[in-house]
Write an enzyme that holds these catalytic residues in place. Structure first.
Site, PDB file in Angstrom:
ATOM      1  N   SER A   1     135.768  82.086 -66.530  1.00  0.00           N
ATOM      2  CA  SER A   1     136.470  82.904 -65.988  1.00  0.00           C
ATOM      3  C   SER A   1     136.059  84.564 -65.963  1.00  0.00           C
ATOM      4  O   SER A   1     135.868  85.218 -65.642  1.00  0.00           O
ATOM      5  CB  SER A   1     137.815  83.154 -66.450  1.00  0.00           C
ATOM      6  OG  SER A   1     138.508  84.169 -65.816  1.00  0.00           O
TER       7      SER A   1
ATOM      8  N   TRP B   1     132.883  84.501 -64.409  1.00  0.00           N
ATOM      9  CA  TRP B   1     132.626  85.315 -63.671  1.00  0.00           C
ATOM     10  C   TRP B   1     133.137  86.065 -62.885  1.00  0.00           C
ATOM     11  O   TRP B   1     132.797  87.215 -61.650  1.00  0.00           O
ATOM     12  CB  TRP B   1     133.977  84.722 -62.434  1.00  0.00           C
ATOM     13  CG  TRP B   1     134.542  84.642 -61.475  1.00  0.00           C
ATOM     14  CD1 TRP B   1     134.365  83.955 -60.000  1.00  0.00           C
ATOM     15  CD2 TRP B   1     134.788  85.233 -60.626  1.00  0.00           C
ATOM     16  NE1 TRP B   1     134.727  84.010 -59.280  1.00  0.00           N
ATOM     17  CE2 TRP B   1     135.322  85.330 -59.148  1.00  0.00           C
ATOM     18  CE3 TRP B   1     136.405  86.081 -61.280  1.00  0.00           C
ATOM     19  CZ2 TRP B   1     136.386  85.972 -58.420  1.00  0.00           C
ATOM     20  CZ3 TRP B   1     137.015  86.434 -60.522  1.00  0.00           C
ATOM     21  CH2 TRP B   1     137.001  87.379 -59.379  1.00  0.00           C
ATOM     22  N   HIS B   2     133.891  86.726 -63.640  1.00  0.00           N
ATOM     23  CA  HIS B   2     134.138  88.591 -63.652  1.00  0.00           C
ATOM     24  C   HIS B   2     133.137  89.856 -63.744  1.00  0.00           C
ATOM     25  O   HIS B   2     132.650  90.007 -62.826  1.00  0.00           O
ATOM     26  CB  HIS B   2     135.093  88.672 -64.861  1.00  0.00           C
ATOM     27  CG  HIS B   2     136.259  88.844 -64.566  1.00  0.00           C
ATOM     28  ND1 HIS B   2     137.062  87.103 -64.673  1.00  0.00           N
ATOM     29  CD2 HIS B   2     137.406  89.572 -63.379  1.00  0.00           C
ATOM     30  CE1 HIS B   2     138.190  87.793 -64.441  1.00  0.00           C
ATOM     31  NE2 HIS B   2     138.690  88.632 -64.169  1.00  0.00           N
ATOM     32  N   GLY B   3     132.196  88.660 -65.074  1.00  0.00           N
ATOM     33  CA  GLY B   3     130.544  90.105 -64.371  1.00  0.00           C
ATOM     34  C   GLY B   3     129.647  89.122 -65.483  1.00  0.00           C
ATOM     35  O   GLY B   3     130.152  88.567 -66.416  1.00  0.00           O
TER      36      GLY B   3
ATOM     37  N   PHE C   1     132.796  92.884 -58.872  1.00  0.00           N
ATOM     38  CA  PHE C   1     132.607  91.073 -59.162  1.00  0.00           C
ATOM     39  C   PHE C   1     132.453  90.775 -58.122  1.00  0.00           C
ATOM     40  O   PHE C   1     132.181  89.633 -57.124  1.00  0.00           O
ATOM     41  CB  PHE C   1     133.847  91.268 -59.592  1.00  0.00           C
ATOM     42  CG  PHE C   1     134.289  92.014 -61.238  1.00  0.00           C
ATOM     43  CD1 PHE C   1     133.191  92.495 -61.785  1.00  0.00           C
ATOM     44  CD2 PHE C   1     135.559  91.814 -61.387  1.00  0.00           C
ATOM     45  CE1 PHE C   1     133.781  92.915 -62.276  1.00  0.00           C
ATOM     46  CE2 PHE C   1     135.846  92.455 -62.130  1.00  0.00           C
ATOM     47  CZ  PHE C   1     134.812  93.315 -63.299  1.00  0.00           C
TER      48      PHE C   1
END
Lengths: 535, 85
Positions: free
Chosen positions: A343, A346-348, A535
């Protein structure tokens, strides 16, 4: 074209709606085609090349899905390989655009390789679009999607209200709506849609953006080597928490409202998350469709496989009165931390996002460990429940606020500097004019060791007033979905018992919402992108 | 095993996972209706059901049971309920 821009609100949106309704007179197929064209125009407006990049990836995904559908029953082995290849392609596609430069940074940091970073322009919304494509392939292979056409697939991927930053939708919850849409003007859709959009616009431009003007300078100064003291650091942490909440939930309200104008309902993404009484609860209320995605496609399969293996070996699993702690690490800690690591990543593409994800992974593990321990420490569940809500909130809220520093800071070092400031170890000052103005209280504060600084008293006072107002709204006010709950603002939203503020199609509400929309529109002007659009 | 007997067995299994002996599930009970029934407890519950009834659900199935009734129907459809626990 941002949702919060004149070009979108007064140009693109009326044109798209007019085209959709006009085409609707010639039937649903025409209307849905108009919607697809509008969505392509919306995506191309940023950078026409985005569409060129996305089209081959969509075509390949569509072909894989078609083949998966043929193979799923007849040749399950081949379908599995194909599914893995499809997921691999999508992850690689995302990886090239989003993670190449970060991967090179990691190699440089670990091996001192001295690679020159490859800068690739990130196609807008690629993280969200990729997740939806992967979910689609998995759902086809699992037999959860029985029929689909190229048109339906394109509509599912490109539907512009949720294209850039979600909510992350499932094919099976959207397509029946598209297939049953009346494709004409309906008063309730328009009223609910405009109400949601106006509330979202207000959250973005009248709450998130003003708070950001106080918060951003602190992070910029920290990055430049001037970390804040106690008050500045807490302001930066609390302020950004509110900023990202109003920014993202504002965006989501706008997305929900836009979809509703076209007669569609999207799934909810926020349910007053800052009021959560534990971290599990927080993730069930914050970015709910991401939690749903990660749970369904990463956590559950992983956890199910691990738990089954353990049972097959005759070992004890977790749960029940006497949990086995030897099962805690493999069955709970490992899948939870791994899911939150993904997670974060995935955000950055950056160390800060990974650490933010891992921190929440640790929070969740602590939460679960407490659930297993609690019955032994506090056997009286009723008495426990009486004070658990308040105490839980008092622990959860600061934990979330502290984590947001890592999410926002430009580097790990900058985040650590702000955390250091939050402990008070970096000293505590407030503007000398404010200290002086506080009279006796000011003198008491000085006695406590709080110094006076030369910085602006007005900025200090205004900043904390904004923060107080934002906190009061985030923690005390009813949320938009609950206010509109009788009119289906989002999929599956039910009116909560005891709610008092209820939307009605009345003159009073019209005036109130016109004021909200008016403030929103008058506050437009500066180009202010949504945090989650990066994102 | 009929519907109510399966429900009683499912209630017993979830009651063990959540340490609540008084727990009683109905056909329309959803996860959100039961406090503490998070994804972790859900997986434990599912594996408990699989063990008790001697069945194995597909991952996709586990994800998409909308309510307890769907689990009961899936068990009946597999004929697994005949074996019983």
């Amino acid at each position: 074209m941002l949702f919060n821009s004149y070009a979108f609100i007064f140009g693109f949106l009326p044109l798209a709606l007019a085209a959709f309704w006009l085409a609707g007179r010639f039937g649903r197929d025409a209307a849905l085609l108009a919607l697809i064209l509008a969505s392509i125009a919306f995506y191309a407006f940023w950078r026409p090349f985005n569409v060129v990049l996305m089209a081959p990836s969509m075509a390949l995904n569509y072909l894989i899905a078609r083949q998966l559908q043929r193979d799923a029953e007849a040749r399950p082995g081949r379908a599995r390989v194909l599914l893995l290849a499809g997921i691999g392609f999508n992850v690689a596609f995302l990886g090239y655009f989003k993670y190449l430069a970060f991967g090179e940074t990691v190699v440089n940091d670990v091996f001192g390789a001295g690679l020159i970073l490859t800068h690739v322009i990130l196609p807008l919304g690629i993280s969200f679009i990729t997740f939806q494509k992967i979910a689609f392939l998995i759902d086809v292979q699992a037999g959860r999607i029985e029929r689909f056409t190229l048109r339906d697939y394109v509509l599912f991927v490109l539907f512009f209200p949720q294209l850039i930053a979600g909510p992350i939708v499932h094919y099976r919850e959207m397509m029946p709506q598209f297939h049953a849409a009346p494709c004409r003007f309906r008063a309730e859709d328009a009223a609910v849609g405009i109400s949601l959009f106006s509330c979202g616009l207000f959250k973005k431009v009248a709450l998130a953006d003003p708070i950001a003007t106080y918060v951003s300078p602190i992070y910029a100064a920290t990055a430049a080597g001037h970390p804040p003291g106690l008050f500045g650091a807490w302001f930066a942490a609390l302020g950004f928490t509110l900023q990202v909440y109003f920014d993202f939930s504002g965006y989501t309200d706008m997305a929900l409202g836009l979809a509703r104008l076209f007669g569609m309902q999207l799934p909810p993404n926020f349910n007053s998350p800052l009021r959560a009484s534990n971290i599990v609860d927080f993730w069930l209320r914050w970015h709910m469709t991401l939690t749903r995605f990660l749970t369904a496609y990463i956590y559950n399969p992983l956890s199910l496989t691990l738990t089954r293996k353990r049972v097959a070996r005759g070992k004890r699993v977790l749960g029940g009165r006497n949990p086995s702690w030897s099962a805690f690490v493999p069955l709970l800690m490992f899948p939870t931390v791994l899911t939150m690591f993904i997670s974060g990543l995935w955000h950055g593409a950056g160390y800060t996002f990974i650490l933010w994800g891992l921190l929440h992974g640790v929070y969740l593990v602590v939460n679960h460990a407490w659930r297993l321990l609690r019955p032994r420490l506090f056997p009286d569940a009723k008495r426990y429940a009486r004070w658990a809500r308040g105490a839980g909130f008092a622990l959860t809220f600061p934990a979330v606020v502290i984590s947001m520093v890592m999410f926002r800071a430009s580097s790990v070092a900058a985040a650590l500097a702000i955390w250091h400031g939050m402990t008070g170890a970096g000293g505590a000052t407030i503007p000398a004019v404010v200290l002086h103005g506080l009279g006796t209280l000011g003198r008491s504060l000085r006695a406590l060791g709080i110094g006076g600084s030369a910085s602006s008293g007005a900025i200090f006072v205004h900043g904390w007033l904004w923060l107080a107002a934002g906190l009061a709204i985030a923690l005390g006010a009813p949320n938009t979905l609950q206010i509109l709950a009788d009119h289906g603002p989002a999929l599956g939203v039910k009116p909560a018992p005891g709610r008092r503020v209820i939307w009605r199609p009345s003159a009073g509400w019209a005036v109130a919402l016109a004021a909200v929309a008016g403030v929103g529109i008058l506050s437009l002007g500066q180009l202010s992108t949504f945090i989650y659009w990066q994102f | 095993m009929d519907e109510s007997a399966i429900l009683a067995e499912l209630s017993r299994i979830l009651g063990e996972v959540l340490d609540d002996a008084t727990l009683s599930l109905g056909m329309t009970t959803e996860r959100a209706d039961v406090p503490g029934w998070d994804s972790f407890a859900y997986i434990n519950f599912i594996v408990g059901v699989e063990t008790a009834f001697g069945v194995k659900f597909k991952v996709a199935e586990v994800e998409s049971f909308p309510d307890v009734g769907a689990i009961v129907r899936a068990l009946i459809a597999r004929g697994a309920a005949a074996k019983g626990a």
